[in-house]
Design a protein around this motif. Sequence first.
Motif, PDB file in Angstrom:
ATOM      1  N   ASP A   1       0.492  -0.961   0.279  1.00 31.15           N
ATOM      2  CA  ASP A   1      -0.166  -0.291   0.210  1.00 31.15           C
ATOM      3  C   ASP A   1       1.228   0.936   0.129  1.00 31.15           C
ATOM      4  N   ARG A  22       1.263   5.248   1.365  1.00 29.08           N
ATOM      5  CA  ARG A  22       1.734   5.789   2.993  1.00 29.08           C
ATOM      6  C   ARG A  22       0.172   5.880   2.692  1.00 29.08           C
ATOM      7  N   PRO A  23      -0.369   6.043   4.093  1.00 28.21           N
ATOM      8  CA  PRO A  23      -1.739   6.345   4.162  1.00 28.21           C
ATOM      9  C   PRO A  23      -2.431   7.623   3.395  1.00 28.21           C
ATOM     10  N   GLY A  24      -3.390   8.053   2.940  1.00 28.74           N
ATOM     11  CA  GLY A  24      -3.330   9.068   2.262  1.00 28.74           C
ATOM     12  C   GLY A  24      -2.910   9.340   1.244  1.00 28.74           C
ATOM     13  N   PRO A  26      -5.239   1.562  -2.071  1.00 30.49           N
ATOM     14  CA  PRO A  26      -4.263   0.433  -1.513  1.00 30.49           C
ATOM     15  C   PRO A  26      -4.286  -0.286  -3.177  1.00 30.49           C
ATOM     16  N   GLY A  81       0.516  -2.459   4.984  1.00 24.99           N
ATOM     17  CA  GLY A  81      -0.053  -2.170   3.723  1.00 24.99           C
ATOM     18  C   GLY A  81       0.606  -3.187   2.811  1.00 24.99           C
TER      19      GLY A  81
END
Lengths: 409, 82
Positions: A263, A265-267, A271, A392
Amino acid sequence: MNRVVFTGIGVTAPNGLGVEDFWAATLAGRSGIGPVRRFDATRYPARLAGEVPGFEAGEHLPSRLLSQTDHMTRLALVAADWALADAGVNPAELPEYGMGVITASSSGGFEFGQRELQNLWSKGGSHVSAYQSFAWFYAVNTGQISIRNGMRGPSGVLVTDQAGGLDAVANARRQIRKGIDLVVSGGVDGSICPWGWVAHMSTGRLSAVDDPDRAYLPFDADATGHVAGEGGAILVMEDEDAARRRGVERSYGELAGYAATMDPRPGGGEPGLRRAAELAIADAGLTPGDVDVVFADAAGVPELDRVEAEAITAVFGPRGVPVTAPKTMTGRLFSGAAPLDVAVALLSIRDGVIPPTINVNPAPGYGIDLVTGAPRHTRPRTALVLARGSGGFNAAVVVRATFPEGGPA
Amino acid sequence: MTRPDMTIEALKRILREGAGADEGVDLDADILDVEFAELGYDSLAMLETASRIEREYGIKLEDETTAAARTPRALLAVVNSR
């Protein structure tokens, strides 16, 4: 390139000990989720688990091994014995450097480790078992299976949380393609002890619901997280020609495709699950239309369920393929989960039937065709198995029938 | 204060408790002169065994001493000389 086939399955699962027990329970929709029994969890926020019932390690293993193994390693050793017996393999008759062991792990032998750490701080270093040196360790199942069966070929352990079970079988395929005849792969996991429990709680994804039928509801509007379980599957994988040479006439199926993604990084964007699925299907030389069933990762966390449903509908279209999550009967087994799903996929192909997802009332917004209520007799030949690991990790494999169209099942 | 000598029966018990017994090995047989390796005990098993003897008998066994004692008879001799 020769095909890499599955020739043996060994299962230790919360809803069944041994392949046939487990498969019968899975088709009948029988759950193995209940109150935690391995320790007193009544004062913890999560109090349910999928525990393997009726497992008496001493019935299967010598005391020489009991003194040096965690509970989950004992489960793995017995699953490996059963998988080899199922494959008709007597390791003593095969070249020791032609057999490898590649399993997945997520935590190691935490129950053993907790006990020895308690000995350390309460009684002192001289009271710590010499076997603590490896019994807690990620690679311990691989090592113990290797030693017990005299397998000295390429060996290793994959540690990518719940995606690890797929990464392990893919790594086994890679070694077999490089010339190793046989690899014992898959994964058996479990850390149902206070130390392991606290680690699981730290993800914030353990369900606090006390009703075993309501605690783990992936793709349901009432999803509140997952139930942790123990167990998994050990799989014997072989070069198809090598298997034939030792007299194997029929395998469970072929590991046809695999891919892993991370994935962002967040944001940081979409995904990686969709891409893993697409790449695995392409690696198998297939198109989404060839896939007859998808075994979902089934996080049971609304946001993650949405991501998975979007990935599946992006690849297959809305309600474009039957999707199932038999792990609703076991809880999430960490590195043991995906190998167990691969085992279920192979048995589904063998018997021409898709087992159900239990307890779930699918939320309509997800747009997936979840198999609920009863098994579906659709004679699947090709299955996609999805798995995600905390941090991730995404992985997907395609398993395929090796018998001709219109053959068995 | 003298402590009682360690007997072969006590050693067998400690072996069982710390390292277990291997398949096909009969610890109840006469094993005094059978090498530990032949009984299925590797160096780690001997480390665990030595550690338990130390605790139980209040003595100190150096790793090299334990490693050099390849049979139960030799190990008992070492322990009972302390």
